[in-house]
Scaffold this motif. Structure first.
Motif, PDB file in Angstrom:
ATOM      1  N   UNK A   1       3.753 -22.795  -5.409  1.00 52.86           N
ATOM      2  CA  UNK A   1       4.084 -23.736  -6.485  1.00 52.86           C
ATOM      3  C   UNK A   1       2.823 -24.431  -6.973  1.00 52.86           C
ATOM      4  N   UNK A   2       2.679 -24.496  -8.279  1.00 52.87           N
ATOM      5  CA  UNK A   2       1.499 -25.090  -8.883  1.00 52.87           C
ATOM      6  C   UNK A   2       0.400 -24.085  -9.165  1.00 52.87           C
ATOM      7  N   UNK A   3       0.537 -22.880  -8.610  1.00 51.78           N
ATOM      8  CA  UNK A   3      -0.473 -21.833  -8.827  1.00 51.78           C
ATOM      9  C   UNK A   3       0.170 -20.473  -9.074  1.00 51.78           C
ATOM     10  N   UNK A   4       1.431 -20.463  -9.467  1.00 49.62           N
ATOM     11  CA  UNK A   4       2.149 -19.196  -9.636  1.00 49.62           C
ATOM     12  C   UNK A   4       2.666 -19.025 -11.068  1.00 49.62           C
ATOM     13  N   UNK A   5       1.837 -19.403 -12.013  1.00 49.29           N
ATOM     14  CA  UNK A   5       2.186 -19.194 -13.412  1.00 49.29           C
ATOM     15  C   UNK A   5       2.114 -17.724 -13.789  1.00 49.29           C
ATOM     16  N   UNK A   6       2.173 -17.455 -15.095  1.00 51.42           N
ATOM     17  CA  UNK A   6       2.134 -16.077 -15.583  1.00 51.42           C
ATOM     18  C   UNK A   6       1.173 -15.988 -16.758  1.00 51.42           C
ATOM     19  N   UNK A   7       0.703 -14.781 -16.985  1.00 52.02           N
ATOM     20  CA  UNK A   7      -0.174 -14.491 -18.111  1.00 52.02           C
ATOM     21  C   UNK A   7       0.477 -13.360 -18.898  1.00 52.02           C
ATOM     22  N   UNK A   8       0.899 -13.660 -20.130  1.00 52.42           N
ATOM     23  CA  UNK A   8       1.754 -12.742 -20.875  1.00 52.42           C
ATOM     24  C   UNK A   8       1.136 -12.375 -22.219  1.00 52.42           C
ATOM     25  N   UNK A   9       1.203 -11.086 -22.557  1.00 50.93           N
ATOM     26  CA  UNK A   9       0.909 -10.601 -23.900  1.00 50.93           C
ATOM     27  C   UNK A   9       2.224 -10.102 -24.495  1.00 50.93           C
ATOM     28  N   UNK A  10       2.676 -10.743 -25.562  1.00 50.62           N
ATOM     29  CA  UNK A  10       3.979 -10.456 -26.164  1.00 50.62           C
ATOM     30  C   UNK A  10       3.745 -10.025 -27.604  1.00 50.62           C
ATOM     31  N   UNK A  11       4.218  -8.832 -27.958  1.00 48.99           N
ATOM     32  CA  UNK A  11       4.045  -8.315 -29.318  1.00 48.99           C
ATOM     33  C   UNK A  11       5.396  -7.900 -29.879  1.00 48.99           C
ATOM     34  N   UNK A  12       5.652  -8.283 -31.129  1.00 46.77           N
ATOM     35  CA  UNK A  12       6.877  -7.875 -31.808  1.00 46.77           C
ATOM     36  C   UNK A  12       6.524  -7.277 -33.165  1.00 46.77           C
ATOM     37  N   UNK A  13       7.285  -6.246 -33.571  1.00 47.26           N
ATOM     38  CA  UNK A  13       7.076  -5.596 -34.861  1.00 47.26           C
ATOM     39  C   UNK A  13       8.422  -5.221 -35.473  1.00 47.26           C
ATOM     40  N   UNK A  14       8.510  -5.319 -36.787  1.00 50.63           N
ATOM     41  CA  UNK A  14       9.672  -4.857 -37.546  1.00 50.63           C
ATOM     42  C   UNK A  14      10.981  -5.456 -37.046  1.00 50.63           C
TER      43      UNK A  14
ATOM     44  N   UNK B   1       5.783 -22.411 -22.657  1.00 54.30           N
ATOM     45  CA  UNK B   1       4.693 -21.987 -21.780  1.00 54.30           C
ATOM     46  C   UNK B   1       4.250 -23.203 -20.980  1.00 54.30           C
ATOM     47  N   UNK B   2       4.198 -23.092 -19.652  1.00 50.16           N
ATOM     48  CA  UNK B   2       3.743 -24.261 -18.896  1.00 50.16           C
ATOM     49  C   UNK B   2       2.218 -24.262 -18.785  1.00 50.16           C
TER      50      UNK B   2
ATOM     51  N   UNK C   1      16.684 -20.033 -26.059  1.00 50.72           N
ATOM     52  CA  UNK C   1      15.382 -19.870 -25.404  1.00 50.72           C
ATOM     53  C   UNK C   1      15.007 -18.390 -25.431  1.00 50.72           C
ATOM     54  N   UNK C   2      14.030 -18.062 -26.259  1.00 51.57           N
ATOM     55  CA  UNK C   2      13.588 -16.684 -26.389  1.00 51.57           C
ATOM     56  C   UNK C   2      12.736 -16.259 -25.205  1.00 51.57           C
ATOM     57  N   UNK C   3      11.791 -17.119 -24.796  1.00 52.58           N
ATOM     58  CA  UNK C   3      10.823 -16.739 -23.770  1.00 52.58           C
ATOM     59  C   UNK C   3      10.367 -17.969 -23.002  1.00 52.58           C
ATOM     60  N   UNK C   4      10.376 -17.875 -21.673  1.00 58.05           N
ATOM     61  CA  UNK C   4       9.808 -18.903 -20.814  1.00 58.05           C
ATOM     62  C   UNK C   4       8.731 -18.258 -19.942  1.00 58.05           C
ATOM     63  N   UNK C   5       7.515 -18.801 -20.034  1.00 59.47           N
ATOM     64  CA  UNK C   5       6.383 -18.331 -19.240  1.00 59.47           C
ATOM     65  C   UNK C   5       5.944 -19.503 -18.380  1.00 59.47           C
ATOM     66  N   UNK C   6       6.195 -19.432 -17.071  1.00 61.16           N
ATOM     67  CA  UNK C   6       5.997 -20.631 -16.257  1.00 61.16           C
ATOM     68  C   UNK C   6       5.909 -20.300 -14.772  1.00 61.16           C
ATOM     69  N   UNK C   7       5.343 -21.223 -14.025  1.00 65.44           N
ATOM     70  CA  UNK C   7       5.400 -21.147 -12.580  1.00 65.44           C
ATOM     71  C   UNK C   7       6.800 -21.438 -12.084  1.00 65.44           C
ATOM     72  N   UNK C   8       7.021 -21.200 -10.795  1.00 68.92           N
ATOM     73  CA  UNK C   8       8.333 -21.452 -10.204  1.00 68.92           C
ATOM     74  C   UNK C   8       8.181 -22.338  -8.972  1.00 68.92           C
ATOM     75  N   UNK C   9       9.292 -22.744  -8.397  1.00 66.98           N
ATOM     76  CA  UNK C   9       9.278 -23.698  -7.287  1.00 66.98           C
ATOM     77  C   UNK C   9       8.765 -23.086  -5.983  1.00 66.98           C
ATOM     78  N   UNK C  10       8.617 -21.787  -5.932  1.00 63.46           N
ATOM     79  CA  UNK C  10       8.236 -20.983  -4.753  1.00 63.46           C
ATOM     80  C   UNK C  10       9.278 -21.036  -3.639  1.00 63.46           C
ATOM     81  N   UNK C  11      10.497 -21.477  -3.954  1.00 64.54           N
ATOM     82  CA  UNK C  11      11.552 -21.547  -2.942  1.00 64.54           C
ATOM     83  C   UNK C  11      11.949 -20.167  -2.433  1.00 64.54           C
ATOM     84  N   UNK C  12      11.655 -19.132  -3.211  1.00 60.83           N
ATOM     85  CA  UNK C  12      11.953 -17.758  -2.777  1.00 60.83           C
ATOM     86  C   UNK C  12      10.688 -16.990  -2.409  1.00 60.83           C
ATOM     87  N   UNK C  13       9.566 -17.695  -2.282  1.00 61.66           N
ATOM     88  CA  UNK C  13       8.332 -17.044  -1.862  1.00 61.66           C
ATOM     89  C   UNK C  13       7.541 -16.406  -2.977  1.00 61.66           C
ATOM     90  N   UNK C  14       7.877 -16.723  -4.229  1.00 61.41           N
ATOM     91  CA  UNK C  14       7.194 -16.123  -5.368  1.00 61.41           C
ATOM     92  C   UNK C  14       5.900 -16.879  -5.648  1.00 61.41           C
TER      93      UNK C  14
END
Length: 198
Positions: free
Chosen positions: A135-148, A157-158, A119-132
């Motif tokens: 749940x259901x509205x705590x996803x992520x927005x990611x810009x990922x760039x790789x070169x060379x 991605x969820x 698993x290279x990358x997981x972009x997803x919401x979490x259970x909110x069990x730790x207050x993050x």
């Protein structure tokens, strides 16, 4: 080097730059960036080994590098950043990258990656069990760039998250990119995954 559980080699609530270093966490993820903060690595070798979830109930993700917002007040909300040029990253357990409850930018150039679980990358919401977030509205927005460099493994991605995935000059990706339902049943957003090839 760190040996404690929950003791990353770098935990960032600031803007941190490390050059020409060997960084090893034997019982923790390697790097965590919280909120509107950053980690920049140059010509360094990074190794992590998250040996278990901290809640102990299996509700958390096992990972090597995490970018997130804890909502604890330790870090301002905003874009988390991880950038690395040269060197290597080794994951001895968990996903290589995990992003949840934040906007994030990840940029890699000429980095050798050794994955623990394909698993290279997981972009997803979490259970909110730790207050993050909620749940259901705590996803992520990611810009990922790789070169060379060559990227192996799977990307997930969820449906409440988004990924802008760019293969810049000299980058090769051998793997799959999958969109999965948010585990908490959150409202799906559009354009979950957009891939750009230079």
């Amino acid at each position: 080097a760190t040996a404690g559980t929950g003791s990353p080699a770098i935990y960032s609530t600031a803007d941190i730059t490390v050059k020409n270093a060997t960084l090893t966490a034997t019982n923790s993820e390697a790097v965590v960036v919280e909120g509107k903060n950053s980690v920049t690595l140059e010509n360094s070798d990074l190794t992590g080994n998250m040996t278990g979830t901290y809640q102990g109930d299996g509700s958390e993700n096992l990972h090597n590098i995490m970018l997130y917002q804890s909502m604890s007040g330790d870090a301002s909300e905003g874009t988390s950043s991880f950038q690395m040029t040269g060197g290597s990253i080794t994951a001895n357990s968990g996903d290589m990258f995990y992003v949840t409850n934040t906007d994030a930018v990840i940029s890699l150039s000429d980095v050798a990656l050794t994955l623990a679980n394909n698993n290279l990358l997981t972009v997803a919401g979490n259970s909110s069990s730790r207050g993050w977030g909620t749940a259901g509205a705590n996803g992520a927005q990611v810009a990922f760039t790789a070169a060379d460099m060559t990227l192996e493994g799977d990307i997930t991605v969820d449906t409440i998250s988004t990924l802008q995935f760019k293969l810049a000059s000299g980058a090769v990706f051998n793997g799959s990119l999958n969109i999965v339902e948010n585990e908490a049943g959150g409202t799906a957003v559009s354009d979950n995954a957009v891939v750009t090839v230079d």
